[in-house]
Design a protein around this motif. Structure first.
Motif, mmCIF file in Angstrom:
data_model
loop_
_atom_site.group_PDB
_atom_site.id
_atom_site.type_symbol
_atom_site.label_atom_id
_atom_site.label_comp_id
_atom_site.label_asym_id
_atom_site.label_seq_id
_atom_site.Cartn_x
_atom_site.Cartn_y
_atom_site.Cartn_z
ATOM 1 N N HIS B 36 0.832 -1.211 0.000
ATOM 2 C CA HIS B 36 0.000 0.000 0.000
ATOM 3 C C HIS B 36 0.868 1.264 0.000
ATOM 4 O O HIS B 36 0.604 2.204 -0.774
ATOM 5 N N THR B 39 2.083 2.059 -3.366
ATOM 6 C CA THR B 39 1.065 2.658 -4.260
ATOM 7 C C THR B 39 0.886 4.143 -3.952
ATOM 8 O O THR B 39 0.479 4.911 -4.807
ATOM 9 N N ASN B 126 -1.649 -7.497 -4.154
ATOM 10 C CA ASN B 126 -0.840 -7.599 -5.388
ATOM 11 C C ASN B 126 -0.606 -9.052 -5.796
ATOM 12 O O ASN B 126 0.377 -9.370 -6.454
ATOM 13 N N ASP B 224 -5.865 -7.905 -5.810
ATOM 14 C CA ASP B 224 -5.379 -7.260 -7.033
ATOM 15 C C ASP B 224 -5.730 -5.781 -7.118
ATOM 16 O O ASP B 224 -6.253 -5.301 -8.136
ATOM 17 N N THR B 226 -3.353 -3.602 -7.112
ATOM 18 C CA THR B 226 -2.200 -2.968 -7.761
ATOM 19 C C THR B 226 -1.328 -4.027 -8.433
ATOM 20 O O THR B 226 -1.251 -5.169 -7.956
ATOM 21 N N LEU B 228 1.888 -3.703 -8.508
ATOM 22 C CA LEU B 228 3.235 -3.486 -7.952
ATOM 23 C C LEU B 228 3.849 -4.781 -7.404
ATOM 24 O O LEU B 228 3.181 -5.546 -6.715
#
Lengths: 240, 240
Positions: B36, B39, B126, B224, B226, B228
């Protein structure tokens, strides 16, 4: 009642064991052999960690009263009487005898949990009797799967999960579970109608099939063949 | 491809890690916070095992460029800027900054697996990108749930199980699983439609609810959010 299960067979801290009923499980095959040999009349079973200890212990008794049994990595041990397949432990071979047993995973597990208040040998063959003894004990329960050469074992965990399932369904007091004991119960519920499927998925089960011991998987998956509760105390396993 | 998962967070043997992609998971909440915070624009994250190391590391940089974050047993650390709740890590607080993070379980896990060839921070946020990276790597995969104060953690294992599920469905080569990785996949399949239920069953999830962090459970259960992929290399986590 609190129920915990330890997923890797490193020796537990003594404070996890004291005042608890500890159930050792090595489904393929040491605890299944222990239960089976008792049904065939073995008078007592001495689980030892090493082959050397087993030979040394055997010398302390008249040869005719002793059976040397066990395996290393699922192979016979030269000089031993029997391997680690339940079907070898017939009444003809073991009745009235002292069985000295050493296996790769299971026999050392009893010594790893020796600080436990009451130490039982659990298997599918006697799972109902083990659950009943846990319920009667009024103690917390610690389940110790003996694992697969230091790794997590599916079949041992399923048997632990079945024990948790039986206890939680019958216990009238509140039962508290850990993340591990919830998970073992869920894994058991997934495979309860086909334990043999799970045994064939497991690494150890697969190896036994490849070595010609597929019959042992079916034998060890049988539920409640006997009400025997083997208890480990001061180095010796006897029927309760 | 071979996929293993270790159910207890003791440091793995180096030979289980070398040449493998290692995925560290601490769902509640360190790896969720790491993903997080990235992001939100954190430039890099330094995971450290102790509070003392964190203060010492912070002194090496101009104060304005550094954020000190973390917890001990889900409590704030005096003198730190932020705790271990993802929602605290807003762009306003972390954008362009170096985040020095220390938590009870998760941050030390990165150091426990440092012999790994490629070390990733995985979470539900992720998980698809982590699976994709594992597939592209052409390496075996070792999943390392950071656990709950040394014990098995349900939520970390479920995230490991989801990673195994995604990889086995997409990998074109043969995938071999251990007893543990089969079991993690089965546990994930049991809870996949209701991760929040599992988080509320878990000991750590329960404690977070009791401490007023129930919102974090819902946040960390999102899938999901991100693409990253945070990579840990030479002590620092950066986006791949």
């Amino acid at each position: 009642m609190h129920i915990d299960i330890q997923f890797l067979p490193s020796p537990p801290h003594a404070n996890l064991l004291s005042d608890r009923v500890v159930v050792v499980m090595d489904i393929l095959r040491a605890t299944s052999v222990i239960v089976h040999a008792m049904t065939q009349g073995a008078s007592e079973i001495i689980p030892l960690a090493t082959v050397e200890e087993a030979f040394r212990m055997a010398k302390a008794f008249p040869r005719a009263f002793v059976i040397l049994g066990g395996e290393r990595k699922n192979k016979e041990i030269p000089g031993f009487d029997l391997g680690n397949s339940p079907k070898e432990y017939t009444a003809e071979r073991v009745k009235g005898k002292k069985l000295i047993l050493t296996t790769t995973n299971g026999t050392r597990a009893f010594h790893a949990v020796s600080p436990g208040k009451e130490i039982l040998a659990g298997s599918f063959l006697n799972i109902g009797a083990i659950a009943q003894r846990c319920l009667e004990s009024n103690r917390d329960v610690f389940i110790f799967p003996s694992g697969d050469e230091g790794n997590f074992s599916l079949e041992d965990t399923l048997c632990g999960g079945m024990l948790i399932d039986l206890i939680t369904k019958k216990e009238t007091r509140q039962v508290s579970l850990t993340d591990a004991s919830y998970s073992a119960q869920i894994l058991y519920q997934r495979f309860k109608d086909n334990l043999s499927e799970a045994f064939h998925l497991s690494r150890h089960g697969n190896e036994l099939v490849n070595r010609g011991f597929e019959d042992d998987l079916a034998y060890c998956a049988q539920i409640d063949m006997t009400p025997l509760v083997p208890v480990f105390r001061e180095g010796v396993i006897r029927a309760k």
